[in-house]
Design an enzyme around this catalytic site. Structure first.
Site, short mmCIF file in Angstrom:
data_model
loop_
_atom_site.label_atom_id
_atom_site.label_comp_id
_atom_site.label_asym_id
_atom_site.label_seq_id
_atom_site.Cartn_x
_atom_site.Cartn_y
_atom_site.Cartn_z
N LYS A 83 28.67 1.57 -11.80
CA LYS A 83 27.61 2.44 -11.29
C LYS A 83 27.82 3.87 -11.78
O LYS A 83 28.93 4.40 -11.68
CB LYS A 83 27.60 2.41 -9.75
CG LYS A 83 27.21 1.03 -9.20
CD LYS A 83 27.32 0.99 -7.69
CE LYS A 83 26.27 1.83 -7.02
NZ LYS A 83 26.35 1.70 -5.53
C1 E4P Z 1 24.23 0.63 -2.99
O1 E4P Z 1 24.41 0.47 -4.18
C2 E4P Z 1 23.97 1.95 -2.40
O2 E4P Z 1 25.03 2.82 -2.66
C3 E4P Z 1 23.72 1.79 -0.93
O3 E4P Z 1 22.75 0.78 -0.73
C4 E4P Z 1 23.31 3.09 -0.24
O4 E4P Z 1 22.97 2.79 1.09
P1 E4P Z 1 22.80 3.94 2.20
O5 E4P Z 1 21.59 4.74 1.86
O6 E4P Z 1 22.64 3.17 3.48
O7 E4P Z 1 24.04 4.77 2.18
#
Ligand code: E4P
Length: 214
Positions: A83
């Site tokens: 990522k």
């Molecule tokens: C996943 O890849 C994301 O980092 C995650 O879904 C973010 O979720 P949040 O907005 O609940 O922190």
């Protein structure tokens, strides 16, 4: 649409994986901290290929540092997606890793423009943050539909990974909006199984089964 667990907790990932409905997990520094993970290499090393793909986020400050982290983790031979943030240096890293055939997930995406940039940089996945948009009064599900429409019209093969999902309604809506993947916390995944008529039907079948032999 394939499902992922949004978690850094190995015990949760193992359990959800045993149900046969997820194809890996997404993590971010916040989730890893909550799960008590201190070293990403340790998590990667303990990853079982049968759990699917583990999405891990680089956090080094500069482009070279991000590439170095990504290469160190991928050298462990596990099924990973790296990522990167949707910034100029994040997308430069995306391009470099994609050229090395390493799958990249461009994260923290909040607009179609960002999703188009991610695709151009060679991202395998793009992650629109549905729940965070809706927390701020913006239309997160509509963004997923717009990205799908924009990608399909221009022949982009980057897959849409709907993230930041808060409830089962989000999961259903992003499926209808054309997401290829949806990642969700354990609590949301568990809720997907439940329906009161299933519980009621199970109880009745169980009562009647007590009068049967196999
Ligand atoms: C996943 O890849 C994301 O980092 C995650 O879904 C973010 O979720 P949040 O907005 O609940 O922190």
């Amino acid at each position: 649409m394939h499902l992922l667990l949004d978690s850094g907790a190995v015990d949760e990932i193992r359990e959800a994986s045993s149900w046969g409905v997820i194809r890996g997990a997404t993590t971010n520094p916040t989730l890893l901290r909550q799960a008590g993970v201190e070293k990403i290499s340790d998590l990667v090393a303990s990853w079982a290929a049968a759990w699917g793909t583990l999405h891990v986020e680089v956090f080094a400050a500069g482009r070279e540092g991000m590439v170095e982290q990504a290469l160190r983790w991928t050298s462990l031979g596990k099924p990973l997606a790296i990522k990167v943030p949707c910034t100029p240096s994040g997308l430069a890293v995306c391009r470099e890793l994609a050229q090395r055939q390493i799958p990249v997930n461009v994260t923290l995406v909040f607009s179609l423009s960002q999703a188009l940039l991610a695709a151009e940089a060679g991202a395998s996945y793009v992650s629109p943050f549905v729940g965070r948009m809706e927390d701020h009064g913006m239309k997160g599900v509509q963004l997923v539909a717009d990205i799908r429409n924009g990608y399909d019209r221009t022949g982009v093969s980057t897959q849409i990974l709907a993230a930041s999902l808060r409830n089962p309604r989000h999961v259903e809506e992003v499926a209808l909006a054309g997401a290829h993947w949806a990642t969700m916390p354990m609590a949301v995944l568990q809720k997907l199984f439940h329906h009161p008529l299933t519980d009621d039907g199970l109880q009745r079948f169980s009562d009647d089964a007590a009068h049967l032999q196999d």
